[in-house]
Design a protein around this motif. Structure first.
Motif, PDB file in Angstrom:
ATOM      1  N   SER A 215      -6.563   7.819  15.795  1.00  0.00           N
ATOM      2  CA  SER A 215      -5.798   6.573  15.881  1.00  0.00           C
ATOM      3  C   SER A 215      -4.776   6.467  14.758  1.00  0.00           C
ATOM      4  N   VAL A 216      -4.991   7.206  13.678  1.00  0.00           N
ATOM      5  CA  VAL A 216      -4.040   7.241  12.565  1.00  0.00           C
ATOM      6  C   VAL A 216      -3.024   8.355  12.765  1.00  0.00           C
ATOM      7  N   THR A 217      -3.503   9.538  13.109  1.00  0.00           N
ATOM      8  CA  THR A 217      -2.625  10.717  13.126  1.00  0.00           C
ATOM      9  C   THR A 217      -1.757  10.814  14.375  1.00  0.00           C
ATOM     10  N   LEU A 218      -2.284  10.452  15.536  1.00  0.00           N
ATOM     11  CA  LEU A 218      -1.506  10.587  16.772  1.00  0.00           C
ATOM     12  C   LEU A 218      -0.280   9.686  16.771  1.00  0.00           C
ATOM     13  N   ARG A 219      -0.401   8.485  16.204  1.00  0.00           N
ATOM     14  CA  ARG A 219       0.705   7.529  16.259  1.00  0.00           C
ATOM     15  C   ARG A 219       1.913   8.014  15.470  1.00  0.00           C
ATOM     16  N   GLU A 220       1.699   8.953  14.554  1.00  0.00           N
ATOM     17  CA  GLU A 220       2.810   9.494  13.773  1.00  0.00           C
ATOM     18  C   GLU A 220       3.520  10.634  14.500  1.00  0.00           C
ATOM     19  N   PHE A 281       5.745   9.514   2.775  1.00  0.00           N
ATOM     20  CA  PHE A 281       5.882   9.374   4.219  1.00  0.00           C
ATOM     21  C   PHE A 281       4.570   8.975   4.895  1.00  0.00           C
ATOM     22  N   GLN A 282       3.451   9.443   4.374  1.00  0.00           N
ATOM     23  CA  GLN A 282       2.177   9.033   4.966  1.00  0.00           C
ATOM     24  C   GLN A 282       1.909   7.547   4.763  1.00  0.00           C
ATOM     25  N   CYS A 292       7.936   0.177   2.229  1.00  0.00           N
ATOM     26  CA  CYS A 292       8.596   1.482   2.111  1.00  0.00           C
ATOM     27  C   CYS A 292       9.475   1.548   0.861  1.00  0.00           C
ATOM     28  N   LEU A 293      10.279   0.517   0.653  1.00  0.00           N
ATOM     29  CA  LEU A 293      11.168   0.497  -0.503  1.00  0.00           C
ATOM     30  C   LEU A 293      10.382   0.464  -1.804  1.00  0.00           C
ATOM     31  N   MET A 294       9.293  -0.296  -1.824  1.00  0.00           N
ATOM     32  CA  MET A 294       8.459  -0.374  -3.010  1.00  0.00           C
ATOM     33  C   MET A 294       7.819   0.979  -3.305  1.00  0.00           C
ATOM     34  N   MET A 295       7.344   1.657  -2.257  1.00  0.00           N
ATOM     35  CA  MET A 295       6.720   2.955  -2.440  1.00  0.00           C
ATOM     36  C   MET A 295       7.707   3.969  -3.000  1.00  0.00           C
ATOM     37  N   GLU A 296       8.943   3.956  -2.511  1.00  0.00           N
ATOM     38  CA  GLU A 296       9.959   4.874  -3.034  1.00  0.00           C
ATOM     39  C   GLU A 296      10.107   4.717  -4.542  1.00  0.00           C
ATOM     40  N   ALA A 297      10.228   3.461  -4.992  1.00  0.00           N
ATOM     41  CA  ALA A 297      10.405   3.202  -6.423  1.00  0.00           C
ATOM     42  C   ALA A 297       9.173   3.599  -7.224  1.00  0.00           C
ATOM     43  N   GLU A 298       7.987   3.248  -6.719  1.00  0.00           N
ATOM     44  CA  GLU A 298       6.748   3.539  -7.447  1.00  0.00           C
ATOM     45  C   GLU A 298       6.513   5.039  -7.587  1.00  0.00           C
ATOM     46  N   LEU A 299       6.834   5.795  -6.561  1.00  0.00           N
ATOM     47  CA  LEU A 299       6.602   7.235  -6.607  1.00  0.00           C
ATOM     48  C   LEU A 299       7.683   7.970  -7.389  1.00  0.00           C
ATOM     49  N   GLN A 300       8.874   7.413  -7.428  1.00  0.00           N
ATOM     50  CA  GLN A 300       9.973   8.077  -8.131  1.00  0.00           C
ATOM     51  C   GLN A 300       9.847   7.970  -9.644  1.00  0.00           C
ATOM     52  N   LYS A 301       9.356   6.835 -10.137  1.00  0.00           N
ATOM     53  CA  LYS A 301       9.324   6.593 -11.576  1.00  0.00           C
ATOM     54  C   LYS A 301       8.649   7.702 -12.372  1.00  0.00           C
ATOM     55  N   PRO A 302       7.419   8.147 -12.008  1.00  0.00           N
ATOM     56  CA  PRO A 302       6.784   9.197 -12.812  1.00  0.00           C
ATOM     57  C   PRO A 302       7.432  10.572 -12.672  1.00  0.00           C
ATOM     58  N   LEU A 303       8.283  10.758 -11.660  1.00  0.00           N
ATOM     59  CA  LEU A 303       8.951  12.045 -11.488  1.00  0.00           C
ATOM     60  C   LEU A 303      10.136  12.197 -12.432  1.00  0.00           C
TER      61      LEU A 303
END
Length: 336
Positions: A215-220, A281-282, A292-303
């Motif tokens: 139910s999680v993987t097929l929808r993607e 993306f997951q 989505c926008l929040m995740m982009e910022a949160e994941l980019q900061k430590p990089l």
């Protein structure tokens, strides 16, 4: 009964052991031909169900190893696969994982005779036990102080935990990929298969639903009407049709060679960026735009300005700087 089984799981002070606890990661990554057999609950066993091999550059090959039963899922196989996924998740020296099956098939799904024929109540309770002991608690990125407890059970974890592995997981499919076997493959990031590989969400044959995280993987991957058709009919499709529907990434005569090429290409990139791309993306594919926008910022900061980010940039200009081990990007876990 099931509620009691859950209570026993929640009340345990020590999680169920898995390969990352039972076997040293340095043992299997110390050489290009090293291998480890993983049996029940991740312990080495003479009747092993999963084989883990180190290739090179941090690429791990995980092989379902019950070829005499077409890699059918008995209880030992459930434990071993979940344990192998947990081990890959916890070993930060791993850069990519290739998941495949020994013998004539990738995996033909549940070994009904084994699971139901011996201690059916006990086995059912274990399969539905949540948390299974292999998943880990994570902090919700929207509220970093709040722990998100695992909700998946053992039956789901053999497929779902591959999504928690911080590196790309490439499933190589051949022969047959039925029922639970297909759901395991759906948990990978990429699926390469042969044209004559046969695939099916076969649970309809037994009057049940696909309950191993489909139910999680097929929808993607596919449209909702396609998912319903496959799950309601249990129809068997070949690799070419699976690629056309989006169920697999690509179809070719030698999927293992294609998997190795992709893995080698990916390990040339920053391990931190690769890990963050997977998580981005997951965690956002079916989320709200704000999330989505929040995740982009949160994941980019430590990089930004990290060693691996500078190494990646340097390589773009001809400076072949080495990458460090993948940094721990999870908000709830500290850097080693």
């Amino acid at each position: 009964n099931y509620p009691n089984a859950v209570q026993r799981s929640v009340s345990r002070t020590q999680p169920r052991p898995h390969p990352s606890a039972m076997l040293s990661s340095s043992r299997w990554l110390s050489g290009s031909s090293d291998s480890t057999d993983v049996g029940n609950a991740g312990a080495p066993a003479s009747s092993s169900r999963v084989k883990i091999e180190s290739l090179d550059s941090g690429i791990a090959k995980v092989t379902l190893n019950r070829p005499d039963k077409l890699n059918g899922l008995d209880m030992d196989m459930f434990e071993a696969i979940a344990g192998a996924a947990a081990r890959m998740r916890d070993d930060r020296s791993v850069r990519a994982v290739i998941l495949c099956g020994e013998g004539k098939a990738f995996c033909t799904g549940l070994d009904v005779k084994s699971v139901v024929g011996s201690s059916p109540l006990k086995n059912t309770q274990r399969l539905l036990e949540s948390p299974s002991g292999y998943s880990q608690s994570t902090k919700n990125i929207e509220n970093s102080a709040k722990l998100a407890m695992p909700v998946s059970n053992l039956a789901q974890d053999v497929a779902y935990l591959w999504r928690d592995v911080h590196v790309p997981v490439i499933a190589v499919l051949h022969g047959m990929c039925f029922g639970g076997g297909l759901q395991i493959a759906l948990g990978a990031d990429f699926r390469f298969c042969t044209p004559d590989c046969r695939l099916s969400i076969m649970e309809a044959k037994y009057g049940i639903i696909p309950d191993m995280s489909a139910s999680v993987t097929l929808r993607e991957l596919v449209r909702i009407d396609i998912a319903k058709e496959l799950a309601m009919t249990g129809k068997i499709i070949n690799g070419d049709e699976a690629a056309r529907l989006g169920l697999v990434t690509r179809c070719m005569e030698d999927p293992m060679d294609e998997a190795l090429k992709l893995a080698k290409e990916i390990v040339e990139k920053s391990p931190d960026a690769v890990s963050s791309v997977k998580r981005l993306f997951q965690d956002t594919w079916v989320a709200s735009e704000a999330h989505c926008l929040m995740m982009e910022a949160e994941l980019q900061k430590p990089l930004l300005a990290s060693w691996n980010q500078m190494a990646a940039s340097g390589r773009s200009f001809g400076a072949n700087l080495p990458y460090k081990k993948r940094a721990e990007m999870e908000p709830n876990r500290e850097e080693d």
